[in-house]
Design an enzyme around this catalytic site. Structure first.
Site, PDB file in Angstrom:
ATOM      1  N   LYS A 275     -97.824 144.068  92.162  1.00 50.85           N
ATOM      2  CA  LYS A 275     -96.747 144.634  92.976  1.00 50.85           C
ATOM      3  C   LYS A 275     -96.409 143.706  94.148  1.00 50.85           C
ATOM      4  O   LYS A 275     -95.233 143.497  94.477  1.00 50.85           O
ATOM      5  CB  LYS A 275     -97.136 146.030  93.455  1.00 50.85           C
ATOM      6  CG  LYS A 275     -97.130 147.070  92.338  1.00 50.85           C
ATOM      7  CD  LYS A 275     -95.723 147.211  91.739  1.00 50.85           C
ATOM      8  CE  LYS A 275     -95.648 148.207  90.601  1.00 50.85           C
ATOM      9  NZ  LYS A 275     -94.271 148.327  90.059  1.00 50.85           N
TER      10      LYS A 275
ATOM     11  N   TYR B   3    -103.325 145.740  89.735  1.00 53.94           N
ATOM     12  CA  TYR B   3    -102.007 146.370  89.826  1.00 53.94           C
ATOM     13  C   TYR B   3    -101.350 146.043  91.180  1.00 53.94           C
ATOM     14  O   TYR B   3    -100.167 145.693  91.244  1.00 53.94           O
ATOM     15  CB  TYR B   3    -102.175 147.880  89.647  1.00 53.94           C
ATOM     16  CG  TYR B   3    -100.958 148.706  89.920  1.00 53.94           C
ATOM     17  CD1 TYR B   3     -99.927 148.797  88.988  1.00 53.94           C
ATOM     18  CD2 TYR B   3    -100.825 149.429  91.111  1.00 53.94           C
ATOM     19  CE1 TYR B   3     -98.805 149.576  89.238  1.00 53.94           C
ATOM     20  CE2 TYR B   3     -99.721 150.207  91.371  1.00 53.94           C
ATOM     21  CZ  TYR B   3     -98.708 150.284  90.431  1.00 53.94           C
ATOM     22  OH  TYR B   3     -97.607 151.049  90.686  1.00 53.94           O
TER      23      TYR B   3
ATOM     24  N   SER C 227     -95.801 149.245  95.806  1.00 52.70           N
ATOM     25  CA  SER C 227     -96.832 150.283  95.808  1.00 52.70           C
ATOM     26  C   SER C 227     -97.762 150.161  96.996  1.00 52.70           C
ATOM     27  O   SER C 227     -97.981 149.068  97.531  1.00 52.70           O
ATOM     28  CB  SER C 227     -97.649 150.164  94.532  1.00 52.70           C
ATOM     29  OG  SER C 227     -98.837 150.935  94.618  1.00 52.70           O
TER      30      SER C 227
END
Lengths: 253, 253
Positions: B150, B146, B109
């Site tokens: 990733k 997050y 991401s």
């Protein structure tokens, strides 16, 4: 020094080197995983590094943290490093934010980049004439699950530096040996960190000004394939030992 | 194609783009987190990505995995990304080894590098004249938990590539939009990935020859600050869309 410093993983080998070399220089708070054999000279707590309450109790009022705690085995299974090392390191940083801690020194590891030692590069890269150097700017290549957890700890520190302005120094520690370096083991000679150089580099990391750093923590070994430039320039690290100066019995230099 | 491909996170937005664009081109196996609204066109399993048995059942006999599953929220709390994203990705790779899977394509991401967007760089870096580019060789700077998860997924893939010779492509996906790109949002314009470019880059990642890659997955936007060079050179990615070619109602070009 007036400011208290928390040392997690105080019962481990690196913790021992730090306390032996710098025991009188800082106002230490210690976090042990299991009860120490001897009564420590400093206030301490026994607890789990992934337990928020334990770490918060240990970190109360400290200005800096040296975070060593975790499963230290290169062969540690995923489940253990996920909990003890990855989640544990996140817990330490969470507590650092809550306690307004200025800096965190994180014990990363040579295993975060262990897979650079490919069959085609070794054993040549362990030899004195070989120019191959890792300098900390390379993307990690973990050699085992433990190495994944250490490289992830560096990432967690990156986030907390960027988001919460904590000074973060990741020291990719080589092989700490109590006595002399291994004599007939080329990699061990390249990777050696003496007890006093270990204490010294952590002292530097508690004193120097920096934002976010990744440095290698080894002695100034002739066989090294890690650059010490960054540690010298940013931290003022001045290693006194070199594995080449041992002849197997006593120090040559 | 004869070889079956497992798609984890098949019910998500990226999974939808892939199945819409490539549904007939591969022999898909699907892993859903929750029961899909409509009966899928391909064999599927409903399960947890961090549950080894669920993933092993879904991956039986596949040659490649596109791994999208995980908590997709940029605001996801640590506990969720630790379990769903970090442990989940490790589970996928463990199963890949057991099932002798040749390649894993991992949905990384833009949040893995979100903290490069500092106050001093933005909004200039979102603008057409600005030369700032990330190319995938930089050390990650996650912008949230997050993003940490990733970037850790990329590290896990690095280990499994080096240790088990799995071909690994990490695609740092931008912002996938169902319709047109956001018109008045500079970052969204820089970051846009069209549905058809999304399907195409995953198709490329299933076809190309590589060892370990980190590429950016966005359309060929005038405002981009991610280099597409690596995706073009190694994967043969040929994006067809550009957020600048939309005037707000319909495509201009």
């Amino acid at each position: 020094m007036d400011e208290p410093v928390l040392l997690t993983g105080a019962g481990g080998h690196v913790g021992e080197a730090i306390l032996r070399g710098l025991g009188d220089d800082y106002d230490w708070r210690l976090l042990f995983h299991s009860p120490p054999d001897e009564e420590p000279d400093h206030p301490y707590i026994i607890g789990e590094v992934q337990d928020h309450e334990d770490v918060a109790a240990a970190a109360q009022g400290v200005d800096a943290i040296i975070h060593l705690a975790g499963d230290p085995r290169p062969s540690a299974p995923w489940r253990s490093v996920l909990t003890n090392n990855i989640d544990g390191t996140h817990t330490v940083y969470e507590v650092a934010v809550e306690e307004d801690v200025d800096r965190v020194v994180f014990a990363s590891s040579n295993h975060a980049v262990g897979a650079f030692e490919t069959d085609s590069r070794t054993p040549e890269m362990y030899r004195t004439h070989h120019e191959y150097r890792l300098d900390g700017s390379e993307l990690p290549r973990p050699g085992n699950k433990y190495g994944i957890s250490k490289a992830t700890g560096e990432l967690i520190g990156r986030y907390f530096h960027d988001e919460h302005d904590i000074s973060v120094c990741n020291i990719r520690i080589g092989n700490l040996n109590e006595d002399h370096p291994p004599i007939d083991y080329e990699r061990g000679q390249a990777m050696w960190l003496s007890m006093r150089d270990c204490a010294h580099i952590h002292d530097c990391a508690l004193q120097a000004d920096y934002g976010y750093e990744i440095v290698y923590g080894i002695s100034d070994n002739d066989r090294k394939y890690y650059s010490l430039d960054r540690a010298k320039e940013v931290l003022g690290y001045e290693p006194r030992d070199n594995s080449a100066e041992w002849n197997g019995e006593e120090k040559v230099a």
